[in-house]
Design an enzyme around this catalytic site. Structure first.
Site, PDB file in Angstrom:
ATOM      1  CG  ASN A  89     -14.701   8.915   3.926  1.00  0.00           C
ATOM      2  OD1 ASN A  89     -15.276  10.081   3.344  1.00  0.00           O
ATOM      3  ND2 ASN A  89     -13.280   8.613   4.081  1.00  0.00           N
ATOM      4  CB  SER A 145     -20.351  -3.099   1.424  1.00  0.00           C
ATOM      5  OG  SER A 145     -21.338  -3.872   1.288  1.00  0.00           O
ATOM      6  CE  LYS A 164     -19.214   1.163  -0.514  1.00  0.00           C
ATOM      7  NZ  LYS A 164     -19.303   2.141   0.342  1.00  0.00           N
TER       8      LYS A 164
HETATM    9  N1  NAP Z   1     -28.222   0.707   2.462  1.00  0.00           N
HETATM   10  C1  NAP Z   1     -27.402  -0.938   2.303  1.00  0.00           C
HETATM   11  O1  NAP Z   1     -28.208  -2.537   2.583  1.00  0.00           O
HETATM   12  C2  NAP Z   1     -26.446  -1.117   2.590  1.00  0.00           C
HETATM   13  C3  NAP Z   1     -25.308  -1.977   2.818  1.00  0.00           C
HETATM   14  C4  NAP Z   1     -23.766  -1.407   2.626  1.00  0.00           C
HETATM   15  C5  NAP Z   1     -23.488  -1.053   2.863  1.00  0.00           C
HETATM   16  N2  NAP Z   1     -23.964   0.667   2.469  1.00  0.00           N
HETATM   17  C6  NAP Z   1     -22.919   1.549   2.421  1.00  0.00           C
HETATM   18  O2  NAP Z   1     -23.821   2.445   3.529  1.00  0.00           O
HETATM   19  C7  NAP Z   1     -24.058   3.927   2.737  1.00  0.00           C
HETATM   20  C8  NAP Z   1     -24.727   4.438   2.738  1.00  0.00           C
HETATM   21  O3  NAP Z   1     -25.871   4.797   2.771  1.00  0.00           O
HETATM   22  P1  NAP Z   1     -27.600   4.787   1.900  1.00  0.00           P
HETATM   23  O4  NAP Z   1     -27.863   2.874   2.030  1.00  0.00           O
HETATM   24  O5  NAP Z   1     -27.919   5.117   3.740  1.00  0.00           O
HETATM   25  O6  NAP Z   1     -27.513   4.943   0.799  1.00  0.00           O
HETATM   26  P2  NAP Z   1     -28.872   6.093   0.219  1.00  0.00           P
HETATM   27  O7  NAP Z   1     -29.749   6.050   0.925  1.00  0.00           O
HETATM   28  O8  NAP Z   1     -28.442   6.244  -1.092  1.00  0.00           O
HETATM   29  O9  NAP Z   1     -27.278   7.167   0.852  1.00  0.00           O
HETATM   30  C9  NAP Z   1     -26.373   7.553  -0.452  1.00  0.00           C
HETATM   31  C10 NAP Z   1     -26.045   8.802   0.106  1.00  0.00           C
HETATM   32  O10 NAP Z   1     -24.831   9.575  -0.003  1.00  0.00           O
HETATM   33  C11 NAP Z   1     -24.647   9.999  -0.788  1.00  0.00           C
HETATM   34  N3  NAP Z   1     -23.717  10.514  -2.630  1.00  0.00           N
HETATM   35  C12 NAP Z   1     -23.876   9.521  -3.677  1.00  0.00           C
HETATM   36  N4  NAP Z   1     -22.916  10.573  -4.123  1.00  0.00           N
HETATM   37  C13 NAP Z   1     -22.918  11.598  -3.636  1.00  0.00           C
HETATM   38  C14 NAP Z   1     -21.706  12.590  -3.951  1.00  0.00           C
HETATM   39  N5  NAP Z   1     -20.841  12.175  -5.439  1.00  0.00           N
HETATM   40  N6  NAP Z   1     -21.455  13.406  -3.162  1.00  0.00           N
HETATM   41  C15 NAP Z   1     -21.855  13.216  -2.414  1.00  0.00           C
HETATM   42  N7  NAP Z   1     -22.871  12.424  -1.858  1.00  0.00           N
HETATM   43  C16 NAP Z   1     -23.202  11.755  -2.896  1.00  0.00           C
HETATM   44  C17 NAP Z   1     -26.663  10.455  -1.458  1.00  0.00           C
HETATM   45  O11 NAP Z   1     -26.406  11.838  -1.765  1.00  0.00           O
HETATM   46  P3  NAP Z   1     -28.489  11.842  -3.011  1.00  0.00           P
HETATM   47  O12 NAP Z   1     -28.738  12.393  -2.067  1.00  0.00           O
HETATM   48  O13 NAP Z   1     -27.688  13.588  -3.455  1.00  0.00           O
HETATM   49  O14 NAP Z   1     -27.850  11.410  -4.188  1.00  0.00           O
HETATM   50  C18 NAP Z   1     -26.544  10.448  -0.221  1.00  0.00           C
HETATM   51  O15 NAP Z   1     -26.924  11.110   0.539  1.00  0.00           O
HETATM   52  C19 NAP Z   1     -22.887   3.820   1.552  1.00  0.00           C
HETATM   53  O16 NAP Z   1     -21.725   3.661   1.678  1.00  0.00           O
HETATM   54  C20 NAP Z   1     -23.179   2.289   1.558  1.00  0.00           C
HETATM   55  O17 NAP Z   1     -22.917   1.908   0.210  1.00  0.00           O
HETATM   56  C21 NAP Z   1     -25.433   0.195   2.500  1.00  0.00           C
END
Ligand code: NAP
Length: 237
Positions: A89, A145, A164
């Site tokens: 997830n 996170s 989160k």
């Molecule tokens: N980057 C960080 O520093 C960081 C830190 C802590 C935790 N996280 C966690 O890591 C995970 C991935 O984050 P990321 O940094 O890779 O973010 P990201 O690049 O913004 O990617 C988020 C993904 O979630 C998808 N998404 C959002 N809403 C959705 C929905 N309703 N149905 C299906 N898909 C949906 C987006 O699709 P679209 O392309 O269509 O928008 C995208 O594929 C998340 O859970 C985030 O909270 C990230």
């Protein structure tokens, strides 16, 4: 036709960012990966790019805020594979940079909880029958996170942080419920990662951000469940 692959993984929000990198790393390790994405063109392109690298990858349309879409995704999955070994997830939104709890918009909070909390719960519920068919011991990984931690929580992005924390509670609930057959359910913080969500100043690459998630999906002891992980070590809630 169902896939004969021994290992399968379904990753939500896998068209880009950490989700896509996790899919790539699991595919590299021999998993047949299923790319869940709400944007059909982007999801297809992501799955195709892994196929072009010689990996087994399939796009499945999925909007985690839409119960019907989740049910359809589970139905599509069941036509392509007999079982699911790993559910990740990963899909989430972060819309409240710079927001303050004193003025937090209730609709923004609802939208965030729907995507980051209710979505993973419904996806887990609907994919459970296939996880229960895993022969090697299924694993569910909820991508959380650092800002979920109640020990260190401050004022940063209240809707996202609260979501989160609630996702971590979802981890605990499923971990306690899924004992027979045992399914490992864990939360993980990827750290601060350079993606659209994390921004360019983050200190970790997507490869580094994916590392502990992939470890939990593969090499971590299957007996570890109901815990919160960072850098392959258990951390406090
Ligand atoms: N980057 C960080 O520093 C960081 C830190 C802590 C935790 N996280 C966690 O890591 C995970 C991935 O984050 P990321 O940094 O890779 O973010 P990201 O690049 O913004 O990617 C988020 C993904 O979630 C998808 N998404 C959002 N809403 C959705 C929905 N309703 N149905 C299906 N898909 C949906 C987006 O699709 P679209 O392309 O269509 O928008 C995208 O594929 C998340 O859970 C985030 O909270 C990230």
């Amino acid at each position: 036709m169902t896939t004969e692959h021994p290992k399968t993984a379904f990753i939500t929000g896998a068209n880009k960012g950490i989700g896509f990198e996790v899919a790539r790393q699991l595919a590299k390790r021999g998993f047949a990966v299923f790319i869940g994405a709400r944007d059909i063109a982007k999801g297809r392109a992501a799955a195709q790019s892994l196929c072009d690298e010689g990996y087994e990858s399939t796009f499945i349309a999925l909007d985690v805020t839409d119960p019907l879409s989740i049910k359809q995704a589970a139905g599509t999955f069941s036509q392509k594979a007999s079982h699911l070994d790993v559910l990740i997830n990963n899909a989430a939104i972060l819309e409240d940079h710079g927001e303050n709890i004193m003025k937090l918009n209730a609709e923004l909070l609802d939208r965030t909880l729907k995507t980051n909390v209710t979505g993973p719960m419904m996806v887990t519920q609907d994919f459970l029958p296939y996880l229960q068919k895993s022969e090697g011991g299924a694993r569910i990984i909820n991508v959380s996170s650092d800002v979920s931690s109640l020990q260190t929580m401050g004022t940063y992005a209240p809707a996202y942080s609260i979501s989160k924390t609630a996702l971590n509670a979802i981890t605990k609930q499923f971990a306690a419920a899924l004992t027979s057959p045992p399914i490992a359910v864990n939360s993980v913080s990827p750290g601060w990662v350079r993606t659209d969500m994390g921004g360019n100043n983050a200190n970790l690459s997507v490869e580094q951000g994916a590392e502990t998630i992939v470890w939990l999906a593969t090499d971590a002891p299957a007996t570890e469940t109901g815990k919160f992980w960072r850098d392959k070590k258990e951390v406090g809630w």
